[in-house]
Design an enzyme around this catalytic site. Structure first.
Site, PDB file in Angstrom:
ATOM      1  N   GLU A 165      46.074   7.297  35.608  1.00 44.25           N
ATOM      2  CA  GLU A 165      45.512   8.142  34.552  1.00 44.25           C
ATOM      3  C   GLU A 165      46.162   9.512  34.524  1.00 44.25           C
ATOM      4  O   GLU A 165      46.452  10.056  33.446  1.00 44.25           O
ATOM      5  CB  GLU A 165      43.996   8.254  34.708  1.00 44.25           C
ATOM      6  CG  GLU A 165      43.263   6.958  34.372  1.00 44.25           C
ATOM      7  CD  GLU A 165      41.762   7.060  34.555  1.00 44.25           C
ATOM      8  OE1 GLU A 165      41.268   8.167  34.870  1.00 44.25           O
ATOM      9  OE2 GLU A 165      41.068   6.036  34.368  1.00 44.25           O
ATOM     10  N   HIS A 198      37.921   6.883  27.446  1.00 45.46           N
ATOM     11  CA  HIS A 198      36.822   6.346  28.247  1.00 45.46           C
ATOM     12  C   HIS A 198      35.724   5.706  27.394  1.00 45.46           C
ATOM     13  O   HIS A 198      34.783   5.127  27.944  1.00 45.46           O
ATOM     14  CB  HIS A 198      36.227   7.455  29.123  1.00 45.46           C
ATOM     15  CG  HIS A 198      37.060   7.766  30.332  1.00 45.46           C
ATOM     16  ND1 HIS A 198      38.234   8.477  30.254  1.00 45.46           N
ATOM     17  CD2 HIS A 198      36.906   7.446  31.643  1.00 45.46           C
ATOM     18  CE1 HIS A 198      38.753   8.591  31.464  1.00 45.46           C
ATOM     19  NE2 HIS A 198      37.983   7.975  32.319  1.00 45.46           N
TER      20      HIS A 198
END
Length: 317
Positions: A165, A198
């Site tokens: 990420e 997300h």
């Protein structure tokens, strides 16, 4: 930064990158959006009927996100060729992969983050059934680390997710956004891709009926908020230190700690002590934020060469 640094970035077609056209900025945003979609989309290339925490699901997703992460520098290269934007810095250095100041880049951002979490850390210590010597024995026990490394959820939360990420959403996106938005706006623009990414958890929660619809979307909105704030913090660390390793370690630590258990702190028998450390941690964090990320510890941050020297003074000096 010197006057030479001010000329370190240029367009191949003799255009001034600091007065770039709207098309250049849109192209940068599109490439960042492509990266975000590739990362999230890679999680769903596998057909499965198990929830996200099932070991088989985690293993498959490891494969796909690692492939996307390994290919992500190629996106920057294509972006650079498509725009004609030629930084006077090697691509890997722009991505925070360099050796100058790497030891302090590992330690100082992590210590700074631990200062911010001083209250939750004290709360954790007070509730821990072990004393210091017992905890030290566990940490030094090789069997403990063997168990951790064999746990798919631990590997995802502490290793693979932080590494991939931060590589995709910070190291690859920021070099594309900074020449267009500047340093300050990039810090707050880049985390939006991270926060929105997300929202894919909503799909699984709805699919496996893990709560009411209202509760799921409320949880997603809350997660977007704190992941965006966290993303801004690690983007700040990335720009200030010029290293990828610091944001990765901070990300791993925050994944371990989770969101502070403030409600539990209110009900704790030593809540005055805990909240005193919450307050002390925030005060110290604000005081140490710039000193502990000073470029004197890490060398000249490569990302700061993507803007004019005069525009980089506030964040890079």
């Amino acid at each position: 930064m010197s006057a030479a640094d001010d000329e370190a970035v240029y367009f191949s077609k003799t255009e001034d990158p600091f007065n770039s056209v709207t098309g250049f900025c849109w192209l940068s945003v599109i490439f960042c959006f492509l990266l975000a979609c590739s990362y999230v989309g890679s999680l769903y290339v596998w057909k499965n009927d198990q929830p996200r925490d099932h070991p088989d699901v985690i293993r498959r997703r490891f494969t796909s996100v690692l492939i996307v992460s390994a290919l992500s520098p190629l996106i920057i290269w294509v972006w650079r060729e498509a725009t004609g934007f030629k930084p006077g810095t090697p691509l890997l250095a722009l991505m925070g992969i360099r050796f100058e100041g790497i030891v302090l880049a590992c330690l100082l951002p992590l210590l700074l983050t631990m200062v911010l979490f001083l209250g939750p850390l004290v709360q954790l210590v007070l509730d821990c059934p072990w004393d210091f010597s017992d905890g030290l024995k566990v940490i030094l026990d090789s069997q403990f680390w063997v168990l951790c490394l064999s746990d798919m959820r631990w590997l995802r939360n502490q290793v693979v997710a932080p590494l991939t990420e931060e590589l995709v959403f910070r190291a690859c996106m920021l070099p594309m956004l900074i020449p267009c938005t500047g340093l300050g706006y990039a810090i707050f623009t880049c985390p939006l891709f991270f926060g929105v990414a997300h929202f894919h958890h909503v799909i699984e929660q709805l699919r496996f009926r893990q709560g009411t619809i209202a509760g799921i979307f409320l949880s997603a909105a809350f997660q977007f908020s704190y992941t965006a704030v966290f993303g801004a913090y690690t983007a700040f660390i990335f720009i200030r230190t010029g290293h990828l390793i610091g944001p990765v370690l901070c990300h791993s630590f925050c994944n371990y700690m989770g969101f502070p258990a403030i409600c539990a702190a209110f009900e704790h028998p030593r809540k005055i002590t805990i909240f005193s450390f919450y307050f002390l941690g925030m005060v110290l964090f604000i005081m140490l934020l710039y000193p502990m990320t000073d470029s004197v510890f890490f060398g000249d941050p490569p990302a700061c060469r993507l803007v004019k020297a005069s525009a980089a003074l506030s964040l890079c000096s």
